[in-house]
Scaffold this motif. Structure first.
Motif, PDB file in Angstrom:
ATOM      1  N   ALA A 186       0.818  -1.222   0.000  1.00 52.85           N
ATOM      2  CA  ALA A 186       0.000   0.000   0.000  1.00 52.85           C
ATOM      3  C   ALA A 186       0.848   1.266   0.000  1.00 52.85           C
ATOM      4  N   LEU A 187       2.067   1.176   0.459  1.00 52.14           N
ATOM      5  CA  LEU A 187       2.919   2.364   0.528  1.00 52.14           C
ATOM      6  C   LEU A 187       3.370   2.859  -0.848  1.00 52.14           C
ATOM      7  N   GLY A 188       3.526   1.973  -1.802  1.00 52.64           N
ATOM      8  CA  GLY A 188       4.016   2.382  -3.128  1.00 52.64           C
ATOM      9  C   GLY A 188       3.211   3.507  -3.762  1.00 52.64           C
ATOM     10  N   PRO A 189       1.919   3.309  -3.971  1.00 53.62           N
ATOM     11  CA  PRO A 189       1.127   4.359  -4.619  1.00 53.62           C
ATOM     12  C   PRO A 189       1.034   5.656  -3.807  1.00 53.62           C
ATOM     13  N   ILE A 190       0.903   5.560  -2.488  1.00 56.67           N
ATOM     14  CA  ILE A 190       0.748   6.780  -1.700  1.00 56.67           C
ATOM     15  C   ILE A 190       2.078   7.521  -1.600  1.00 56.67           C
ATOM     16  N   MET A 191       3.191   6.803  -1.600  1.00 57.61           N
ATOM     17  CA  MET A 191       4.489   7.478  -1.605  1.00 57.61           C
ATOM     18  C   MET A 191       4.706   8.216  -2.919  1.00 57.61           C
ATOM     19  N   ALA A 192       4.290   7.612  -4.018  1.00 54.14           N
ATOM     20  CA  ALA A 192       4.416   8.279  -5.313  1.00 54.14           C
ATOM     21  C   ALA A 192       3.548   9.536  -5.351  1.00 54.14           C
ATOM     22  N   ALA A 193       2.337   9.450  -4.823  1.00 53.85           N
ATOM     23  CA  ALA A 193       1.451  10.614  -4.783  1.00 53.85           C
ATOM     24  C   ALA A 193       2.020  11.698  -3.874  1.00 53.85           C
ATOM     25  N   SER A 194       2.576  11.301  -2.734  1.00 60.41           N
ATOM     26  CA  SER A 194       3.170  12.266  -1.805  1.00 60.41           C
ATOM     27  C   SER A 194       4.370  12.959  -2.445  1.00 60.41           C
ATOM     28  N   ARG A 195       5.199  12.194  -3.136  1.00 59.98           N
ATOM     29  CA  ARG A 195       6.358  12.755  -3.832  1.00 59.98           C
ATOM     30  C   ARG A 195       5.901  13.751  -4.898  1.00 59.98           C
ATOM     31  N   LEU A 208       5.632  11.856   3.061  1.00 58.62           N
ATOM     32  CA  LEU A 208       6.637  11.053   2.370  1.00 58.62           C
ATOM     33  C   LEU A 208       7.748  10.627   3.320  1.00 58.62           C
ATOM     34  N   ALA A 209       8.191  11.515   4.176  1.00 57.19           N
ATOM     35  CA  ALA A 209       9.236  11.166   5.145  1.00 57.19           C
ATOM     36  C   ALA A 209       8.742  10.078   6.099  1.00 57.19           C
ATOM     37  N   GLU A 210       7.522  10.218   6.594  1.00 52.61           N
ATOM     38  CA  GLU A 210       6.968   9.213   7.503  1.00 52.61           C
ATOM     39  C   GLU A 210       6.750   7.885   6.783  1.00 52.61           C
ATOM     40  N   GLN A 211       6.311   7.958   5.537  1.00 54.70           N
ATOM     41  CA  GLN A 211       6.098   6.739   4.758  1.00 54.70           C
ATOM     42  C   GLN A 211       7.422   6.026   4.491  1.00 54.70           C
ATOM     43  N   ALA A 212       8.463   6.785   4.222  1.00 52.01           N
ATOM     44  CA  ALA A 212       9.783   6.185   3.991  1.00 52.01           C
ATOM     45  C   ALA A 212      10.288   5.495   5.251  1.00 52.01           C
ATOM     46  N   ASP A 213      10.076   6.126   6.392  1.00 54.08           N
ATOM     47  CA  ASP A 213      10.467   5.491   7.664  1.00 54.08           C
ATOM     48  C   ASP A 213       9.696   4.193   7.880  1.00 54.08           C
ATOM     49  N   GLN A 214       8.386   4.227   7.607  1.00 52.40           N
ATOM     50  CA  GLN A 214       7.571   3.028   7.787  1.00 52.40           C
ATOM     51  C   GLN A 214       8.017   1.931   6.822  1.00 52.40           C
ATOM     52  N   LEU A 215       8.298   2.300   5.579  1.00 54.11           N
ATOM     53  CA  LEU A 215       8.741   1.320   4.595  1.00 54.11           C
ATOM     54  C   LEU A 215      10.062   0.683   5.025  1.00 54.11           C
ATOM     55  N   ALA A 216      10.976   1.488   5.548  1.00 51.03           N
ATOM     56  CA  ALA A 216      12.263   0.954   6.007  1.00 51.03           C
ATOM     57  C   ALA A 216      12.066  -0.025   7.166  1.00 51.03           C
ATOM     58  N   ALA A 217      11.195   0.305   8.104  1.00 50.45           N
ATOM     59  CA  ALA A 217      10.932  -0.587   9.238  1.00 50.45           C
ATOM     60  C   ALA A 217      10.290  -1.888   8.764  1.00 50.45           C
ATOM     61  N   ILE A 218       9.360  -1.781   7.834  1.00 52.22           N
ATOM     62  CA  ILE A 218       8.693  -2.974   7.298  1.00 52.22           C
ATOM     63  C   ILE A 218       9.690  -3.849   6.549  1.00 52.22           C
ATOM     64  N   ALA A 219      10.503  -3.231   5.705  1.00 50.65           N
ATOM     65  CA  ALA A 219      11.493  -3.999   4.933  1.00 50.65           C
ATOM     66  C   ALA A 219      12.488  -4.690   5.854  1.00 50.65           C
ATOM     67  N   ALA A 220      12.908  -4.002   6.908  1.00 51.85           N
ATOM     68  CA  ALA A 220      13.847  -4.619   7.863  1.00 51.85           C
ATOM     69  C   ALA A 220      13.217  -5.830   8.544  1.00 51.85           C
ATOM     70  N   ALA A 221      11.964  -5.695   8.957  1.00 61.24           N
ATOM     71  CA  ALA A 221      11.290  -6.822   9.627  1.00 61.24           C
ATOM     72  C   ALA A 221      11.113  -7.993   8.665  1.00 61.24           C
ATOM     73  N   LEU A 222      10.646  -7.722   7.457  1.00 57.30           N
ATOM     74  CA  LEU A 222      10.444  -8.801   6.491  1.00 57.30           C
ATOM     75  C   LEU A 222      11.770  -9.448   6.104  1.00 57.30           C
TER      76      LEU A 222
END
Length: 155
Positions: A24-33, A52-66
């Motif tokens: 879900a982060l992909g499309p909203i990050m593109a829109a935010s950018r 966008l900054a908050e979404q990037a932080d969330q994406l990094a945390a998710i990627a690290a966990a996965l």
């Protein structure tokens, strides 16, 4: 998700939540950018940058966990956004309002998913990501209401 085996640090609901949130982060990050660069109002551009900054932080945390759970390949983990070209189509002439509507819809969906994770998830990491998402999206919805107050129909 078929490779997911019950672990002492989580369950299948945790992986499902993180995978869905990441997608879900992909499309909203593109829109935010996009709105951060081209929004009409400086307030909406600022909201786009903050989101966008908050979404990037969330994406990094998710990627690290996965990645830690072996659920994310190296190519996907290094990508800054899962779907870099996923910018929503604009049907409105008011791009700022369209972005706010899209951001609010994303926030509501994310809140629902995060609350479900808090109930069904077992991983402290995934639950922490969900808890942070709840706080961020509550603040984001409040900011949207300040920028675009609800209108009441006149009799």
């Amino acid at each position: 998700m078929a490779s997911w085996v019950r672990r002492r640090d989580g369950n299948a609901a945790d992986v499902h939540y993180l995978e869905e949130a990441r997608a879900a982060l992909g499309p909203i990050m593109a829109a935010s950018r996009d709105i951060a660069a081209s929004g009409r109002s400086h307030h909406v551009r600022a909201l786009g940058r903050l989101a966008l900054a908050e979404q990037a932080d969330q994406l990094a945390a998710i990627a690290a966990a996965l990645s830690a759970w072996g659920q994310l390949d190296a190519r996907s983990a290094s990508s800054s956004t899962p779907f870099p070209d996923a910018i929503p189509e604009r049907h409105s002439t008011d791009q700022d309002r369209n972005f706010a509507d899209h951001l609010a819809a994303h926030a509501h969906a994310s809140l629902a998913s995060a609350r479900a994770e808090m109930i069904t998830g077992a991983s402290p990491t995934a639950r922490s990501i969900a808890e942070q998402a709840i706080h961020v999206h509550d603040r984001r919805l409040a900011a949207i209401i300040l920028l675009f107050p609800p209108t009441t129909p006149r009799p």
